[in-house]
Design a protein around this motif. Structure first.
Motif, PDB file in Angstrom:
ATOM      1  N   MET A  35       7.470   5.216  13.180  1.00  0.00           N
ATOM      2  CA  MET A  35       7.555   6.333  11.968  1.00  0.00           C
ATOM      3  C   MET A  35       8.291   7.255  12.266  1.00  0.00           C
ATOM      4  SD  MET A  35       4.330   8.561  10.541  1.00  0.00           S
ATOM      5  CE  MET A  35       4.675   9.469   9.059  1.00  0.00           C
ATOM      6  N   ILE A  36       9.471   7.552  11.613  1.00  0.00           N
ATOM      7  CA  ILE A  36      10.521   8.478  11.784  1.00  0.00           C
ATOM      8  C   ILE A  36      10.535   9.488  10.613  1.00  0.00           C
ATOM      9  CG2 ILE A  36      12.875   8.698  12.611  1.00  0.00           C
ATOM     10  CD1 ILE A  36      12.893   5.670  13.181  1.00  0.00           C
ATOM     11  N   PRO A  37       9.998  10.503  10.690  1.00  0.00           N
ATOM     12  CA  PRO A  37      10.057  11.319   9.713  1.00  0.00           C
ATOM     13  C   PRO A  37      11.241  11.643   8.851  1.00  0.00           C
ATOM     14  CG  PRO A  37       8.505  12.230  11.408  1.00  0.00           C
ATOM     15  CD  PRO A  37       9.245  11.287  11.934  1.00  0.00           C
ATOM     16  N   GLY A  38      11.463  11.580   7.511  1.00  0.00           N
ATOM     17  CA  GLY A  38      12.706  11.793   6.985  1.00  0.00           C
ATOM     18  C   GLY A  38      13.618  10.716   6.851  1.00  0.00           C
ATOM     19  N   ILE A  39      13.073   9.634   7.672  1.00  0.00           N
ATOM     20  CA  ILE A  39      14.049   8.275   7.605  1.00  0.00           C
ATOM     21  C   ILE A  39      13.456   7.113   7.111  1.00  0.00           C
ATOM     22  CG2 ILE A  39      15.461   6.883   9.363  1.00  0.00           C
ATOM     23  CD1 ILE A  39      16.533   9.178  10.594  1.00  0.00           C
ATOM     24  N   ASN A  40      12.404   6.931   7.808  1.00  0.00           N
ATOM     25  CA  ASN A  40      11.714   5.408   7.209  1.00  0.00           C
ATOM     26  C   ASN A  40      10.204   5.879   6.984  1.00  0.00           C
ATOM     27  OD1 ASN A  40      10.444   5.702   9.732  1.00  0.00           O
ATOM     28  ND2 ASN A  40      10.766   3.549  10.367  1.00  0.00           N
ATOM     29  N   ASP A  41       9.582   7.098   6.851  1.00  0.00           N
ATOM     30  CA  ASP A  41       8.405   7.147   6.792  1.00  0.00           C
ATOM     31  C   ASP A  41       7.962   6.737   5.260  1.00  0.00           C
ATOM     32  OD1 ASP A  41      10.052   9.374   5.783  1.00  0.00           O
ATOM     33  OD2 ASP A  41       8.673  11.027   6.380  1.00  0.00           O
ATOM     34  N   ASP A  42       8.537   6.972   4.202  1.00  0.00           N
ATOM     35  CA  ASP A  42       8.152   6.573   3.145  1.00  0.00           C
ATOM     36  C   ASP A  42       8.346   4.837   2.985  1.00  0.00           C
ATOM     37  OD1 ASP A  42       7.394   9.163   2.259  1.00  0.00           O
ATOM     38  OD2 ASP A  42       9.272   9.400   1.155  1.00  0.00           O
ATOM     39  N   HIS A  43       9.437   4.332   3.436  1.00  0.00           N
ATOM     40  CA  HIS A  43       9.703   3.206   3.296  1.00  0.00           C
ATOM     41  C   HIS A  43       8.754   2.010   4.020  1.00  0.00           C
ATOM     42  CE1 HIS A  43      12.405  -0.327   3.222  1.00  0.00           C
ATOM     43  NE2 HIS A  43      12.673  -0.171   4.759  1.00  0.00           N
ATOM     44  N   LEU A  44       7.971   2.744   5.287  1.00  0.00           N
ATOM     45  CA  LEU A  44       7.085   1.842   6.001  1.00  0.00           C
ATOM     46  C   LEU A  44       6.129   1.256   5.003  1.00  0.00           C
ATOM     47  CD1 LEU A  44       6.908   3.580   9.429  1.00  0.00           C
ATOM     48  CD2 LEU A  44       8.118   1.240   8.627  1.00  0.00           C
ATOM     49  N   VAL A  45       5.617   1.790   4.085  1.00  0.00           N
ATOM     50  CA  VAL A  45       4.629   1.138   2.924  1.00  0.00           C
ATOM     51  C   VAL A  45       5.371   0.015   2.337  1.00  0.00           C
ATOM     52  CG1 VAL A  45       3.281   1.486   1.091  1.00  0.00           C
ATOM     53  CG2 VAL A  45       3.831   3.451   2.384  1.00  0.00           C
ATOM     54  N   THR A  46       6.831  -0.091   2.171  1.00  0.00           N
ATOM     55  CA  THR A  46       7.279  -1.384   1.698  1.00  0.00           C
ATOM     56  C   THR A  46       7.332  -2.330   2.872  1.00  0.00           C
ATOM     57  OG1 THR A  46       8.689   0.066   0.268  1.00  0.00           O
ATOM     58  CG2 THR A  46       9.403  -2.096   0.634  1.00  0.00           C
ATOM     59  N   VAL A  47       7.529  -1.637   4.284  1.00  0.00           N
ATOM     60  CA  VAL A  47       7.752  -2.686   5.141  1.00  0.00           C
ATOM     61  C   VAL A  47       6.425  -3.222   5.229  1.00  0.00           C
ATOM     62  CG1 VAL A  47       8.107  -2.895   7.772  1.00  0.00           C
ATOM     63  CG2 VAL A  47       9.651  -1.504   6.198  1.00  0.00           C
ATOM     64  N   ASN A  48       5.084  -2.733   5.322  1.00  0.00           N
ATOM     65  CA  ASN A  48       4.095  -3.060   5.510  1.00  0.00           C
ATOM     66  C   ASN A  48       3.878  -4.265   4.277  1.00  0.00           C
ATOM     67  OD1 ASN A  48       0.987  -2.759   4.320  1.00  0.00           O
ATOM     68  ND2 ASN A  48       0.802  -2.210   6.386  1.00  0.00           N
ATOM     69  N   ARG A  49       4.053  -4.027   3.318  1.00  0.00           N
ATOM     70  CA  ARG A  49       3.906  -4.973   2.077  1.00  0.00           C
ATOM     71  C   ARG A  49       4.744  -6.393   2.522  1.00  0.00           C
ATOM     72  NH1 ARG A  49       6.185  -2.764  -2.374  1.00  0.00           N
ATOM     73  NH2 ARG A  49       4.932  -0.866  -1.993  1.00  0.00           N
ATOM     74  N   GLU A  50       6.296  -6.173   2.975  1.00  0.00           N
ATOM     75  CA  GLU A  50       7.066  -7.050   3.197  1.00  0.00           C
ATOM     76  C   GLU A  50       6.476  -8.145   4.282  1.00  0.00           C
ATOM     77  OE1 GLU A  50       9.978  -8.368   1.785  1.00  0.00           O
ATOM     78  OE2 GLU A  50       9.987  -6.519   0.311  1.00  0.00           O
ATOM     79  N   VAL A  51       5.800  -7.408   5.212  1.00  0.00           N
ATOM     80  CA  VAL A  51       5.607  -8.314   6.592  1.00  0.00           C
ATOM     81  C   VAL A  51       3.965  -8.760   6.488  1.00  0.00           C
ATOM     82  CG1 VAL A  51       6.857  -6.819   8.090  1.00  0.00           C
ATOM     83  CG2 VAL A  51       4.416  -6.223   8.090  1.00  0.00           C
ATOM     84  N   LYS A  52       3.503  -8.065   5.211  1.00  0.00           N
ATOM     85  CA  LYS A  52       1.974  -8.784   5.177  1.00  0.00           C
ATOM     86  C   LYS A  52       2.288 -10.216   4.439  1.00  0.00           C
ATOM     87  CE  LYS A  52      -2.326  -8.553   3.101  1.00  0.00           C
ATOM     88  NZ  LYS A  52      -3.225  -8.145   2.346  1.00  0.00           N
ATOM     89  N   SER A  53       3.351 -10.011   3.526  1.00  0.00           N
ATOM     90  CA  SER A  53       3.407 -11.272   2.599  1.00  0.00           C
ATOM     91  C   SER A  53       4.148 -12.461   3.387  1.00  0.00           C
ATOM     92  CB  SER A  53       4.430 -10.980   1.420  1.00  0.00           C
ATOM     93  OG  SER A  53       5.728 -10.710   1.777  1.00  0.00           O
TER      94      SER A  53
END
Ligand code: SF4
Ligand code: SF4
Ligand code: SF4
Lengths: 520, 74
Positions: A245-263
């Motif tokens: 988790m890199i604040p300001g770079i991928n913090d918000d985006h990790l929710v999307t990553v979470n969805r992508e990897v789960k799927s």
């Protein structure tokens, strides 16, 4: 090695895991024959949808099961120093900043030395069940060394589980070999699925004999990572995803990553805080990129929780860590010492020891559940965090002054839920200067209402109370969860009667650097 | 010319060793070295020297000007 792709830990809802655990114990493997092939053993507690075959694989894995990490040990061997990408949070000049203390270079081993080390450790530590290759470097950028090590170990110690952690770039090329060596867990570090974000994390990748930079590099990396993930899960290989988790770079985006990897079938997601101090010499460290605070990290983990199992007990350990999580016995097993050791690998003794561990575990689960029943009916919305000083075995068995880290539990009417660790080791070197050790502990657990210890002196007790943290020693040597629930019941009763006022606590610090216990 | 490794910079990660098309790179006393007799600057194999491209520390694999430029024979 890269923390990030360190193979570490996860936790799912402990309650759900324990339920499954108990049912397995009761009737030898709960019905695994569900139509989907994914029988759920979980009762209604939490997600509870971990298929039984997966649970069988992870239940004794200290890195994957929060519960198991109290009881089982893992080790990493550093045989794979080369890497095929560059991450802005890694300075390979000093090893990976996230994995090793800068300046402390892990011992590089040949596959033969590594195999001997594994046997030596497994003989000395019967609860050592898992061997991981995670770096420094990328195991799949060193396929010869990595797979030779696996080969030697699977011949000599067939009961040891193998795992590997990778950045994923070379993964699709090696899925067949991974299968052949019966590797049962693979961790892929995936920090983004959006090349624009990736370009800020990865300066280059080495691809098809070229150094590729920018968005193009990130695009190649994300395509390969997701393809590798799909191939692994299609082949029935357990796959965990690590994200930094890199604040300001991928913090918000990790929710999307979470969805992508789960799927794509990942069974666990471990979101770890960026570790970046200027003295680590990483790009992020030097340009002042900060890591997240405890509250930010927890909020992100919580927001992904509904999506899939989240791992919270990762300690971002060193690439050559040996022993229980939170303990490092690597100094006992240096190459010189191992080469001199007479190794007597006794499978039966190991199994007998592990059976005892299982008994202790079941007792703990039973005690927790009994206590939980008495909480039924309490429905206050309120929840608090508590810190626990423990040496392992799921008990409150560490003195306040000796603790190098605290385990954090969230208490609510749903019970006690493990939510993470707070390290207090080497706080002074972490950039806090001459600050008093006690103050640094308070900063690390400042979001907690209480701290559970086996013992504590008068002075720190008074200071903790002043800081609004209740020092609790009445449950010394008891099981953590059972005690925490008892404490919470008491707390609720006192709030109800007006004896104490519930206050919302503040934020806390996450310590920078790899975990280094004081006795290391 | 050939390439050489600046020993003080090298992390001994071994990444270059595996990529060299001429097996010119090997480990010696804990650091990696290039055998100038074997190094062809990757000419004829790749557009860029592989050791330079894969090395994590910039300016560690550098030109050694004490050797003449490599001439691909035949
Ligand atoms: S540069 Fe390589 S070794 Fe370092 S963190 Fe990234 S993937 Fe891991
Ligand atoms: S330039 Fe090419 S041939 Fe020469 S050492 Fe580097 S990789 Fe090998
Ligand atoms: S890639 Fe660079 S740092 Fe790694 S061994 Fe070769 S010269 Fe040394």
């Amino acid at each position: 090695m890269d923390d990030s792709h360190s193979f570490d830990a996860y936790q799912s809802e402990p309650a759900a895991l324990d339920d499954i655990m108990q049912k397995i114990a009761e009737h030898k493997g709960c019905g695994t024959t569900g139509g989907s092939g994914k029988a759920s053993c979980g009762s209604g507690a939490g997600e509870g949808d971990m298929p039984a075959d997966i649970w069988e694989k992870v239940k004794n894995h200290p890195c994957y099961s929060e519960e198991a990490h109290h009881h089982y040990a893992r080790m990493h061997v550093a045989v794979a120093p080369a890497c095929n990408i560059q991450c802005n949070y890694c300075n390979r000049k000093y090893d990976c900043a996230n994995e090793s203390r800068p300046g402390v270079v892990s011992e590089k081993l040949t596959p033969e030395q590594a195999a001997k080390k594994v046997l030596a450790v497994a003989s000395a530590i019967p609860q050592m069940t898992v061997l991981g290759i995670a770096g420094p470097g990328d195991p799949l950028a060193n396929p010869g060394k990595t797979f030779r090590t696996f080969e030697l170990i699977s011949e000599a110690a067939p009961d040891i589980k193998l795992c590997l952690s990778t950045n994923g770039l070379a993964l699709p090329d090696h899925v067949e070999t991974i299968k052949r060596f019966n590797v049962d867990h693979v961790t892929i570090t995936i920090n983004m699925t959006d090349p624009d974000i990736g370009a800020e994390i990865y300066p280059w990748v080495f691809w098809k004999h070229k150094r590729v930079t920018g968005k193009e590099a990130a695009k190649i990396l994300t395509d390969r990572q997701l393809q590798g993930l799909e191939m692994l899960t299609a082949n029935g290989i357990l796959c965990k995803v690590n994200s930094v988790m890199i604040p300001g770079i991928n913090d918000d985006h990790l929710v999307t990553v979470n969805r992508e990897v789960k799927s794509r079938g990942a069974f666990l997601h471990n979101i770890m805080p960026l570790i970046s101090a200027p003295e680590h010499g990483t790009v992020f460290g030097l340009n002042g990129q900060r890591g997240p605070s405890a509250q930010e990290l927890k909020a992100l983990q919580d927001s992904c929780e509904g999506e899939m199992n989240m791992m919270r007990h990762c300690r971002q350990c060193r690439a050559d860590a040996v022993g229980l999580l939170g303990e490092d016995r690597s100094a006992e097993f240096t190459t010189d010492k191992i080469m001199e050791m007479d190794v007597n690998y006794d499978l039966t003794a190991r199994q007998a020891y592990q059976e005892k561990v299982e008994e202790e575990r079941l007792a703990k689960v039973a005690a927790r559940n009994a206590e939980l029943e008495t909480l039924a009916g309490e429905n206050a919305d309120l929840s608090i965090l508590v810190a626990v000083a423990t040496k392992g075995s799921g008990r409150i068995n560490e003195h306040f002054g000796h603790a190098t880290e605290f385990q954090i539990y969230e208490l609510s009417s749903a019970g006690a839920k493990f939510v993470g660790h707070r390290r207090v080791d080497l706080y002074c070197q972490g950039g806090y200067g001459e600050e008093d050790a006690l103050e640094t502990v308070i900063r690390a657990i400042n979001d907690c209402t209480a701290v559970f210890v086996a013992k504590i002196g008068h002075c720190p007790k008074d200071d903790l109370i002043k800081a609004g943290i209740d020092p609790v020693d009445q449950y010394a040597y008891e099981f953590i969860e059972q005690s925490a629930i008892a404490y919470f019941k008491d707390y609720l009763a006192k709030v109800k009667s007006g004896e104490i006022a519930h206050v919302t606590r503040g934020d806390a610090d996450i310590r920078q650097g790899a975990f280094v216990p004081v006795n290391a | 010319m050939a390439y050489k490794i600046v020993a003080s910079q090298c992390t001994s990660c071994s990444a270059c060793e595996a990529e060299c098309p001429n097996v010119a790179i090997s480990e010696k006393n804990g650091t990696f070295v290039i055998n100038p007799k074997k190094c062809t600057e990757c000419i004829g194999h790749f557009d860029i020297p592989q050791c330079v491209a894969v090395c994590p520390v910039d300016n560690t694999c550098v030109i050694d000007t004490s050797y003449p430029r490599y001439q691909p024979s035949a």
